[in-house]
Design an enzyme around this catalytic site. Structure first.
Site, PDB file in Angstrom:
ATOM      1  N   THR A  97       6.688   5.211   6.634  1.00 48.35           N
ATOM      2  CA  THR A  97       7.124   4.958   5.256  1.00 48.35           C
ATOM      3  C   THR A  97       8.442   4.189   5.252  1.00 48.35           C
ATOM      4  O   THR A  97       8.627   3.268   4.440  1.00 48.35           O
ATOM      5  CB  THR A  97       7.273   6.295   4.488  1.00 48.35           C
TER       6      THR A  97
ATOM      7  N   GLU B 124      11.496  14.824   2.136  1.00 47.14           N
ATOM      8  CA  GLU B 124      11.133  13.398   2.065  1.00 47.14           C
ATOM      9  C   GLU B 124      12.310  12.503   2.483  1.00 47.14           C
ATOM     10  O   GLU B 124      12.121  11.473   3.109  1.00 47.14           O
ATOM     11  CB  GLU B 124      10.693  13.039   0.640  1.00 47.14           C
TER      12      GLU B 124
HETATM   13  N1  HSE Z   1       6.421   5.904  -3.206  1.00 46.86           N
HETATM   14  C1  HSE Z   1       6.525   6.036  -1.782  1.00 46.86           C
HETATM   15  C2  HSE Z   1       6.372   4.661  -1.150  1.00 46.86           C
HETATM   16  C3  HSE Z   1       5.442   6.957  -1.291  1.00 46.86           C
HETATM   17  O1  HSE Z   1       5.427   3.965  -1.543  1.00 46.86           O
HETATM   18  O2  HSE Z   1       7.164   4.287  -0.305  1.00 46.86           O
HETATM   19  C4  HSE Z   1       5.417   7.138   0.196  1.00 46.86           C
HETATM   20  O3  HSE Z   1       4.291   7.958   0.511  1.00 46.86           O
END
Ligand code: HSE
Length: 308
Positions: free
Chosen positions: A182, A129
């Site tokens: 993201t 990630e």
């Molecule tokens: N919590 C993260 C965000 C998840 O919202 O950026 C990304 O899938």
């Protein structure tokens, strides 16, 4: 055993009020991956089917996650080959990078005789990630590995717990086929929150957890509210407000942006309502001229699963 095939589920992170801390796993969509032990030391990504992703293991989330596991395992001569069958579109908000990272570490762990617990594997998958979004968030990889709903109580030290999943809770997800990175969706967020919003948010997080344990669908419904992230990110998603409103009119308990978007999720009590909600998503999106996919799924309580 020197070869293994795993199913790695898609996930919904944040679940409205729980930015970076709550996530849930889906039965569909999900990726498949084959991992093989090899005599040649190091990690090789032999093929990625269904998406244009790097084969270089230092630039592929699966490679980076398995490297983190091998570094901790301390056997430099281990060789692992990874073949990836992507069904979850990268940039969809349904945990595409998390599925690759989670599937890879669970598969590698099996091949090595399970030296690590599932919870320990979460930390390795978080490295995937970090590569994908610049932030080693765990709210996709934790539910992908552990299944069900998970809560990150703390990142430092890492403290993750599984939550109860009510039997009759279903998820409808619409994935508009536009890409939201993201990293971009994180960059637009404000770094400070108002005390009034924070109070509302932690009230909702606590109540969502209580609602899950009490199987109180009314309390779950009232808790699916995000005062902090959704107002900023929802502008990136076509017809977001209308979609949400119509889905709730169709019987959904509530929902919001799935992870960092553009997918939108809705929770419902029972399959029939989840299907009605999916039909409503279809009605709202059909006239927009944006391609989309819709999934209806029960919550996946198993997480990454060995299928062969
Ligand atoms: N919590 C993260 C965000 C998840 O919202 O950026 C990304 O899938």
């Amino acid at each position: 055993m020197d070869s293994i095939k795993v199913f790695a589920p898609g996930t919904v992170a944040n679940v409205a009020c729980g930015f970076d801390v709550i996530g849930l796993a889906l039965n569909a969509p999900g990726d498949e991956m084959i991992l093989r032990l090899s005599d040649e030391p190091g990690i090789r990504i032999t093929a990625v089917h269904g998406a244009d992703l790097p084969l270089d293991p230092t630039r592929n989330v699966a490679g980076v996650a398995v490297q983190a596991l091998l570094d901790k395992h301390g056997h430099p001569n281990v060789g692992i080959e990874i073949e990836i069958f992507k069904k979850i579109h990268p940039g969809s908000g349904i945990g595409s990078s998390a599925a690759s990272s989670a599937g890879a570490v669970v598969g590698a762990n099996y091949l090595l005789g399970e030296p690590f617990t599932k919870k320990q594997l979460v930390r390795f998958a978080m490295e995937g990630e970090r590569l994908a979004s610049g932030a080693a968030h765990a709210d996709n990889v934790a539910p992908a590995i552990l299944g069900g709903f998970t809560l990150v109580r703390s990142y430092r030290p890492l403290d993750i717990t599984s939550l109860h999943t009510p039997d009759d809770l279903w998820v409808s997800v619409i994935h508009p086929q536009i890409e939201v990175k993201t990293s971009d969706a994180r960059e637009i967020l404000k770094q400070k929150v108002l005390m009034t919003d924070a109070i509302r948010q932690w009230g909702n997080v606590g109540a969502l957890v209580a609602g899950l344990y009490q199987e109180d669908y009314g309390l779950i419904s009232r808790s699916l509210e995000d005062a902090i992230v959704e107002p900023v990110r929802s502008i990136l998603i076509p017809a977001f407000q209308e979609l949400k409103l119509k889905c709730v009119e169709a019987g959904a308990l509530g929902g919001g942006i799935s992870g960092s978007g553009p997918s939108v999720f809705m929770l419902s009590k029972g399959e029939a309502i989840a299907q009605q909600v999916a039909d409503t998503m279809n009605l709202v999106y059909a006239p927009l001229g944006v391609d989309y996919k819709i999934y209806v799924s029960r919550i996946n309580t198993a997480g990454v699963k060995v299928i062969e």
